[in-house]
Design an enzyme around this catalytic site. Structure first.
Site, mmCIF file in Angstrom:
data_model
loop_
_atom_site.group_PDB
_atom_site.id
_atom_site.type_symbol
_atom_site.label_atom_id
_atom_site.label_comp_id
_atom_site.label_asym_id
_atom_site.label_seq_id
_atom_site.Cartn_x
_atom_site.Cartn_y
_atom_site.Cartn_z
ATOM 1 N N LYS A 291 -20.895 4.377 18.069
ATOM 2 C CA LYS A 291 -19.675 4.911 18.148
ATOM 3 C C LYS A 291 -19.456 5.637 16.839
ATOM 4 O O LYS A 291 -19.641 5.274 15.692
ATOM 5 C CB LYS A 291 -18.509 3.905 18.183
ATOM 6 C CG LYS A 291 -18.509 3.193 19.465
ATOM 7 C CD LYS A 291 -17.428 2.025 19.685
ATOM 8 C CE LYS A 291 -17.457 1.492 20.839
ATOM 9 N NZ LYS A 291 -16.453 0.130 21.018
ATOM 10 N N LYS B 185 -14.065 -5.748 30.540
ATOM 11 C CA LYS B 185 -13.913 -6.546 29.189
ATOM 12 C C LYS B 185 -14.010 -8.150 29.493
ATOM 13 O O LYS B 185 -13.280 -8.388 30.471
ATOM 14 C CB LYS B 185 -12.724 -6.275 28.699
ATOM 15 C CG LYS B 185 -12.681 -4.970 27.875
ATOM 16 C CD LYS B 185 -13.544 -4.619 26.690
ATOM 17 C CE LYS B 185 -13.204 -3.376 26.071
ATOM 18 N NZ LYS B 185 -14.233 -3.302 24.790
#
Length: 335
Positions: A248, A150
């Site tokens: 997702k 990230k």
């Protein structure tokens, strides 16, 4: 056919706080739905979409809003028009998939028309933290062959993060997720740094709603959409700006639309990735069905939960494998 619909809330606490651009996550609360016909009971789990305020209270209100139609026996196709994309539809859609699987004594993967499930290499995710903390957490992933890091949108700090991970693990396939952190002026230097560090994929560099910043940019590495493409409609609107779409189930509203998105992405010439919004193995299981069609798999969510044994042993040697009989009927050898 009448159906019963029940749900409960699960705190889904994380074993350690997890930092991404703009957030420090201590938990990813979920709504777990059960849909039954009196004999068989299907389950679905959803965390919703936190950056759209799609949380368990909102999901539960959505379920209650359509309860009468649900209990009257709505099927998966009817559900698509009953609720918009999001967590509530995801949990219900997945529950209906499992219910159908059990009633027909047929594994979900076969109903979905995907290949017989096999282990998939999955990414394991590192937070947008200081390099020392990142390296500490990296020690837990010695068997991982695929790592996602990230970023936070500070080019200098993110460069140090990438450098630390690549120095420690020159062997892994490495991607980064910017979580909407960068502006136009940073795209070129960011990409140059990533190429220099042999990063294979850049996910969601710009803010949702600012995708025009990518117009005309000849990126030197593949760029994936996450927040920028939530569902099938947005895939068709935004696909030209990206190379890969991260599907997702919480975003698109379940396995039904996720399968349609994967097929459409292929038709449009995009790569396909499956991700998750953390969650338990129950949340990951439908995504694992989709994973059989994907180029990139990011289903590490259960690893990060605090409850001992929460991952149920689904991770081994950098791969994820969820038995078909965990969610739905039977297993491949008996189908």
């Amino acid at each position: 056919m009448s159906l019963s619909v029940t749900y409960r809330r699960d705190a889904m606490r994380m074993r350690e706080p997890f930092r991404i651009s703009g957030y420090l996550l201590h938990a990813m609360p979920a709504t777990v739905v059960t849909v039954g016909d009196g004999t068989h009971f299907g389950r679905g789990e959803a965390a919703g979409v936190y950056y759209l305020n799609d949380d368990p209270p909102h999901m539960e209100r959505e379920i209650e809003r359509v309860r009468d139609a649900l209990e009257a026996g709505v099927d998966r196709q009817g559900l698509q028009s009953l609720l918009p994309p999001g967590g509530a539809r995801n949990a219900l859609d997945c529950a209906l998939w499992e219910l159908e699987s059990l009633k027909k004594a047929t594994p979900v993967w076969r109903l979905a028309g995907v290949p017989e499930p096999k282990p998939q290499v999955t990414t394991f995710t590192l937070p947008a933290d200081d390099p020392a903390e990142i390296l500490r957490r990296l020690e837990a992933f010695t068997s991982a062959t695929s790592i996602k890091l990230k970023l936070e949108g500070d080019l200098a700090a993110d460069t140090e993060r990438v450098r630390a991970v690549r120095r420690a693990r020159p062997d892994v396939w490495l991607s980064v997720d910017a979580n909407q952190g960068f502006g136009a002026k940073d795209l070129e230097p960011l990409a140059a740094m990533l190429v220099d560090k042999d990063v294979a994929l850049l996910e969601q560099p710009v803010r949702r709603g600012s995708e025009q910043l990518l117009d005309g940019w000849d990126a030197p590495l593949p760029v994936a959409a996450d927040e920028s493409i939530l569902d099938l409609k947005e895939l068709r609107e935004q696909y030209r700006r990206f190379d890969i779409v991260n599907i997702k189930l919480d975003k698109c509203g379940g396995l039904t639309e996720a399968l349609a998105m994967a097929a459409e992405a292929r038709r449009l010439g995009l790569g396909v990735m499956v991700g998750n919004m953390a969650g338990s193995v129950l949340a990951a299981a439908p995504g694992f069905v989709l994973a059989q069609l994907c180029d990139v798999v990011d289903l590490d969510g259960p690893y990060f939960l605090a409850e001992p044994g929460a991952d149920r042993g689904i991770f081994n040697a950098g791969k994820v494998m969820i038995s078909p009989d965990f969610w739905g009927w039977g297993n491949p050898s008996s189908a």
